[in-house]
Design an enzyme around this catalytic site. Structure first.
Site: not given
Ligand code: SER
Length: 315
Positions: A9, A13, A37, A50, A140, A170
């Site tokens: 990855g 970001q 990508r 992948d 997530y 972040i």
């Molecule tokens: N920055 C992440 C999100 O908003 C949180 O870990 O999904």
């Protein structure tokens, strides 16, 4: 022994900035970036990967004599809700294979990025301690809290050297994040510097823990460089630098752009944000491996605006 690092990855970001910073620390050619990508402005070495293709992943690890893997590939909290199976596979299953590779001794060290999304409505919201019951409400958060449990298990059962941080939101100028709930805190800066109004998808009083990218990178590099015996928590570490609401961030940006306008239009991400902590107790990271943030709301805002002005030619 020299470190040979692979980042999954690397187009994300954190991945993008981390790749460049690790290259400065460990030598350019010792850091292999991988992503599904193409990465436009990142120099080689690079491999398309992948991460669900574990045969290829094993091959690349062998070809480059990789010692350390940072599994930065992920679907985040908002985009994950549209594709639970893919989120589970990318965030957790791929990582599980990496834990197995480490168990086999093919790699030596593993970094697992966890998140404030492991918390849920049952977690104390203010100054959330590190050890709390986790009942995440997004796929997530579920994939990340499972990753934490498995890290702890593979460390204690098989001696796998895995280290992890629970990143707060972040904030970075290098790229626009995709699919997260804390992304508003990046988008808002782009709007302000471009002279546009900002439509915020969270309510004005939604307080969340946050961190500037430079601090997040420093923490990631430091925890992986630390002597193994100092890393006592092998599931993850709470980490924070600041906490603010959209309104407080807006007021801070207004000091630079007095005419800047914001409109609040909360969407489904509001509910996700409300299930997370408002502030974090990260004393364990501070005590055990010397974590210390450098940026607060005001210095982060100055630096974001400075860099985005250059990006948009507004100096
Ligand atoms: N920055 C992440 C999100 O908003 C949180 O870990 O999904």
């Amino acid at each position: 022994m020299e470190r040979k690092i692979l980042i999954t990855g690397a187009n994300g970001q954190i991945g993008k900035v981390l790749t460049n910073s690790l290259r400065d620390v460990y030598g350019h050619n010792n850091v292999l970036s991988t992503d599904i990508r193409k990465i436009p402005d990142l120099e080689p070495p690079f491999e398309f990967l992948d991460i669900l293709n574990t045969v290829r992943m094993r091959e690349i690890i062998g070809d480059y004599d990789i010692t350390d893997v940072y599994h930065m590939a992920a679907l985040l909290s908002a985009s994950g809700e549209y594709n639970p199976l893919k989120t589970w596979n990318v965030n957790f299953n791929a990582f599980h294979h990496l834990l197995e590779f480490a168990k086999e001794g093919i790699i030596k060290r593993l970094f697992f990025p966890s998140t404030i999304a492991v918390f849920g409505s049952t977690t104390p919201k203010k100054n959330t301690p590190q050890d709390v019951p986790l009942l995440p409400e997004t796929i997530y958060g579920i994939s990340k809290s499972t990753g934490e449990l498995m890290s702890n298990y593979y460390y204690h059962k098989f001696g796998v050297d895995v280290r992890s941080i629970r990143y707060p939101g972040i904030i970075s100028h290098q790229s626009i994040p995709e699919g997260g709930t804390t992304d508003y805190a990046v988008e808002i800066f782009h709007a302000a510097v471009k002279g546009e109004d900002y439509v915020c998808f969270l309510d004005e009083n939604t307080r969340l823990p946050m961190m500037y990218i430079s601090d997040a990178i420093k923490a990631t590099i430091d925890i992986m460089a630390e002597q193994s015996e100092h890393i006592k928590s092998r599931y993850s570490y709470n980490l924070t630098a600041m906490s603010f609401t959209p309104k407080e961030l807006y007021e801070e940006i207004k000091k630079h752009y007095p005419d800047f306008k914001i409109i609040y239009q909360p969407d489904f991400r509001q509910k996700i944000a409300e299930s997370w902590s408002e502030s974090i107790d990260d004393s364990r990271a501070r005590q055990e491996w010397g974590w210390q943030n450098e940026y607060d709301l005001s210095t982060m805002t100055d630096d974001m605006i400075y860099n985005l002005k250059i990006k948009y030619g507004k100096e």
